[in-house]
Design a protein around this motif. Structure first.
Motif, PDB file in Angstrom:
ATOM      1  N   ILE A   4       0.825  -1.205   0.000  1.00  0.00           N
ATOM      2  CA  ILE A   4       0.000   0.000   0.000  1.00  0.00           C
ATOM      3  C   ILE A   4       0.862   1.259   0.000  1.00  0.00           C
ATOM      4  CG2 ILE A   4      -2.026  -1.079   1.025  1.00  0.00           C
ATOM      5  CD1 ILE A   4      -1.182  -0.021   3.734  1.00  0.00           C
ATOM      6  N   LYS A   5       2.119   1.163   0.469  1.00  0.00           N
ATOM      7  CA  LYS A   5       2.999   2.327   0.423  1.00  0.00           C
ATOM      8  C   LYS A   5       3.287   2.735  -1.013  1.00  0.00           C
ATOM      9  CE  LYS A   5       5.336   1.868   4.889  1.00  0.00           C
ATOM     10  NZ  LYS A   5       6.643   1.723   5.584  1.00  0.00           N
ATOM     11  N   GLN A   6       3.370   1.746  -1.902  1.00  0.00           N
ATOM     12  CA  GLN A   6       3.574   2.053  -3.319  1.00  0.00           C
ATOM     13  C   GLN A   6       2.359   2.752  -3.926  1.00  0.00           C
ATOM     14  OE1 GLN A   6       4.850  -2.216  -4.030  1.00  0.00           O
ATOM     15  NE2 GLN A   6       6.084  -1.201  -5.595  1.00  0.00           N
ATOM     16  N   TYR A   7       1.221   2.615  -3.271  1.00  0.00           N
ATOM     17  CA  TYR A   7      -0.007   3.232  -3.758  1.00  0.00           C
ATOM     18  C   TYR A   7      -0.383   4.484  -2.977  1.00  0.00           C
ATOM     19  CZ  TYR A   7      -1.028  -0.460  -7.087  1.00  0.00           C
ATOM     20  OH  TYR A   7      -0.985  -1.304  -8.171  1.00  0.00           O
ATOM     21  N   GLY A   8       0.593   5.057  -2.255  1.00  0.00           N
ATOM     22  CA  GLY A   8       0.372   6.353  -1.619  1.00  0.00           C
ATOM     23  C   GLY A   8       0.142   6.349  -0.128  1.00  0.00           C
ATOM     24  N   TRP A   9       0.163   5.182   0.518  1.00  0.00           N
ATOM     25  CA  TRP A   9      -0.031   5.135   1.965  1.00  0.00           C
ATOM     26  C   TRP A   9       1.152   5.809   2.664  1.00  0.00           C
ATOM     27  CZ3 TRP A   9      -4.146   3.749   4.837  1.00  0.00           C
ATOM     28  CH2 TRP A   9      -3.968   3.529   6.210  1.00  0.00           C
ATOM     29  N   ASN A  10       0.862   6.733   3.583  1.00  0.00           N
ATOM     30  CA  ASN A  10       1.921   7.468   4.273  1.00  0.00           C
ATOM     31  C   ASN A  10       1.510   7.736   5.727  1.00  0.00           C
ATOM     32  OD1 ASN A  10       0.048   9.616   4.118  1.00  0.00           O
ATOM     33  ND2 ASN A  10       0.918  10.329   2.184  1.00  0.00           N
ATOM     34  N   GLU A  11       2.285   8.543   6.426  1.00  0.00           N
ATOM     35  CA  GLU A  11       2.005   8.811   7.840  1.00  0.00           C
ATOM     36  C   GLU A  11       0.657   9.494   8.033  1.00  0.00           C
ATOM     37  OE1 GLU A  11       5.136  10.917   9.745  1.00  0.00           O
ATOM     38  OE2 GLU A  11       6.667   9.377   9.345  1.00  0.00           O
ATOM     39  N   ASN A  12       0.305  10.365   7.104  1.00  0.00           N
ATOM     40  CA  ASN A  12      -0.971  11.067   7.204  1.00  0.00           C
ATOM     41  C   ASN A  12      -2.138  10.077   7.181  1.00  0.00           C
ATOM     42  OD1 ASN A  12      -2.865  13.334   7.060  1.00  0.00           O
ATOM     43  ND2 ASN A  12      -3.130  12.736   4.932  1.00  0.00           N
ATOM     44  N   TRP A  13      -2.104   9.132   6.228  1.00  0.00           N
ATOM     45  CA  TRP A  13      -3.176   8.144   6.138  1.00  0.00           C
ATOM     46  C   TRP A  13      -3.128   7.179   7.326  1.00  0.00           C
ATOM     47  CZ3 TRP A  13      -7.001   9.450   3.397  1.00  0.00           C
ATOM     48  CH2 TRP A  13      -6.837  10.151   2.204  1.00  0.00           C
ATOM     49  N   SER A  14      -1.937   6.875   7.796  1.00  0.00           N
ATOM     50  CA  SER A  14      -1.793   6.002   8.952  1.00  0.00           C
ATOM     51  C   SER A  14      -2.424   6.626  10.198  1.00  0.00           C
ATOM     52  CB  SER A  14      -0.316   5.706   9.200  1.00  0.00           C
ATOM     53  OG  SER A  14      -0.155   4.830  10.289  1.00  0.00           O
ATOM     54  N   THR A  15      -2.247   7.945  10.338  1.00  0.00           N
ATOM     55  CA  THR A  15      -2.843   8.659  11.475  1.00  0.00           C
ATOM     56  C   THR A  15      -4.363   8.616  11.401  1.00  0.00           C
ATOM     57  OG1 THR A  15      -0.943  10.156  11.664  1.00  0.00           O
ATOM     58  CG2 THR A  15      -3.021  10.886  12.647  1.00  0.00           C
ATOM     59  N   LYS A  16      -4.907   8.863  10.197  1.00  0.00           N
ATOM     60  CA  LYS A  16      -6.359   8.812  10.024  1.00  0.00           C
ATOM     61  C   LYS A  16      -6.901   7.420  10.326  1.00  0.00           C
ATOM     62  CE  LYS A  16      -6.902  12.540   6.646  1.00  0.00           C
ATOM     63  NZ  LYS A  16      -7.454  12.938   5.331  1.00  0.00           N
ATOM     64  N   TRP A  17      -6.146   6.405   9.918  1.00  0.00           N
ATOM     65  CA  TRP A  17      -6.567   5.021  10.154  1.00  0.00           C
ATOM     66  C   TRP A  17      -6.610   4.719  11.654  1.00  0.00           C
ATOM     67  CZ3 TRP A  17      -8.440   0.906   7.546  1.00  0.00           C
ATOM     68  CH2 TRP A  17      -8.372  -0.337   8.163  1.00  0.00           C
ATOM     69  N   ASN A  18      -5.548   5.123  12.361  1.00  0.00           N
ATOM     70  CA  ASN A  18      -5.458   4.824  13.786  1.00  0.00           C
ATOM     71  C   ASN A  18      -6.552   5.512  14.600  1.00  0.00           C
ATOM     72  OD1 ASN A  18      -3.198   3.187  13.466  1.00  0.00           O
ATOM     73  ND2 ASN A  18      -1.763   4.890  13.720  1.00  0.00           N
ATOM     74  N   GLU A  19      -7.024   6.660  14.112  1.00  0.00           N
ATOM     75  CA  GLU A  19      -8.067   7.380  14.829  1.00  0.00           C
ATOM     76  C   GLU A  19      -9.374   6.607  14.891  1.00  0.00           C
ATOM     77  OE1 GLU A  19      -8.375  11.071  12.785  1.00  0.00           O
ATOM     78  OE2 GLU A  19      -6.605  11.966  13.726  1.00  0.00           O
TER      79      GLU A  19
END
Length: 363
Positions: A4-19
């Motif tokens: 998913i990192k190759q498809y744009g997953w980054n810290e910003n999306w990780s933060t939204k996911w964890n919320e």
């Protein structure tokens, strides 16, 4: 295997996911990105591979409008089924950008073209497809989306006066980068590298036959999309791309190809009109009256600019026409929202009166 990192997953999306999803107790959810939209089913890329996804019944019943449904580019929460053969979509992460238009015809619905796009390539061919007025409409859509608009003028090898057309487009798109490219002659690719770097998502939009699928194949370095020649008489194309799909580029970026548009009906305006016509907006700040309509008012800086030749009269005419369309569209949208809210209120009241509660199936 793609991650998913190759498809744009980054810290910003990780933060939204964890919320929201990291502490889910009843199901084991994993994040995925929609890389293909095929109507009732979606192709989703996850860290465990590519899979088919469909909406959970409970989630589907929460959607009120067509624009609520998942779209190409969305990040979703999946519960894998049958050993990972397919997944059930239980939620969509909040979007960073949304490229949308009104569906064709009289139906008052929003159609999501793509979501979570960083740069929107507005494509126009340097043949009979070239149309500055139409590009102004695409720019409004782009500015409203939250993505960064960039104009690509394709088929530069077929145009003997490309420089003059570039200048014409630049004057109609203040502050927007304009690039002329030729996939056939492999010219101009280096100009696009800043937009297609690792983790960046770009989308292509434009009329049928403007060369979007050819651009995808060129930037990807392989024939991923079918292409067709346009008609010689009027340079019109056919819908080569029939669905939306997302691809990874050799430079690390992600690109979305979309079906060609016969017409672009604007959905609603969130400041895109003023940004697309920023030259007129800038002149309007010098008008004598703050509510100047730029028609016959005294002290109108916009009309003065037309008289002196600083502003093209056709551009002002198109601004007025588009402004009326946007106002009409916004008024219809407000009325529909009020009607929907009233209908929901009545329905809820009736449900309470019967004293029963309907449980929605999970799937």
């Amino acid at each position: 295997m793609n991650s998913i990192k190759q498809y744009g997953w980054n810290e910003n999306w990780s933060t939204k996911w964890n919320e929201k999803w990291s502490h889910a107790e009843d199901k084991q959810f994993i994040p995925g990105r929609i890389v293909g939209d095929f109507g009732s089913k979606y192709k989703v890329l996850t860290d465990v591979g590519e899979t088919w996804g469909e909406l959970a019944g409970k989630l589907r019943h929460t959607f009120v409008a067509s624009g609520d449904f998942p779209a190409i580019g969305d990040w979703v929460a999946l519960a894998m089924q049958d050993g990972g053969e397919h997944g059930i979509i239980h939620g969509v992460l909040p979007r960073q950008s949304v490229i949308s238009r009104k569906v064709a015809g009289n139906t008052q619905d929003e159609q999501i073209v793509a979501s979570n796009v960083d740069t929107l390539f507005l494509v126009s061919a340097l043949n009979d497809d070239f149309n500055v007025r139409r590009m102004e409409r695409y720019l409004i859509m782009a500015w409203n989306s939250g993505a960064n608009p960039v104009i690509l003028l394709t088929k530069a090898d077929l145009c003997p006066d490309a420089d003059s057309k570039i200048a014409e487009m630049e004057s109609a798109a203040p502050g927007v980068s304009v690039h002329a490219v030729s996939a056939i002659q492999d010219e101009g690719r280096e100009k696009l590298l800043p937009y297609i770097g690792e983790g960046q998502t770009v989308a292509l939009t434009g009329s049928s036959g403007c060369g979007k699928s050819t651009m995808v194949n060129w930037l990807c370095g392989k024939n991923l999309q079918i292409t067709q020649d346009v008609r010689e008489g009027d340079s019109r194309g056919r819908h080569t791309t029939t669905h939306r799909e997302l691809f990874v580029l050799p430079d690390g970026g992600i690109i979305v190809d979309t079906p060609g548009m016969r017409e672009l009906q604007l959905w609603e305006d969130e400041g895109g009109l003023d940004l697309a016509f920023s030259d007129i907006s800038g002149l309007a700040s010098n008008c004598r009256f703050s509510n100047c309509r730029h028609e016959r008012e005294e002290g109108c800086a916009v009309l003065e600019a037309v008289q002196t030749g600083e502003l093209e009269e056709k551009r002002l005419f198109n601004y007025r026409k588009t402004q009326r369309e946007v106002l009409y569209q916004n008024n219809k949208e407000v009325k529909l929202k009020r009607k929907s809210a009233a209908s929901t209120k009545v329905s809820s009241s009736r449900t309470r009166g019967y004293g029963w509660r309907k449980e929605l199936d999970e799937y």
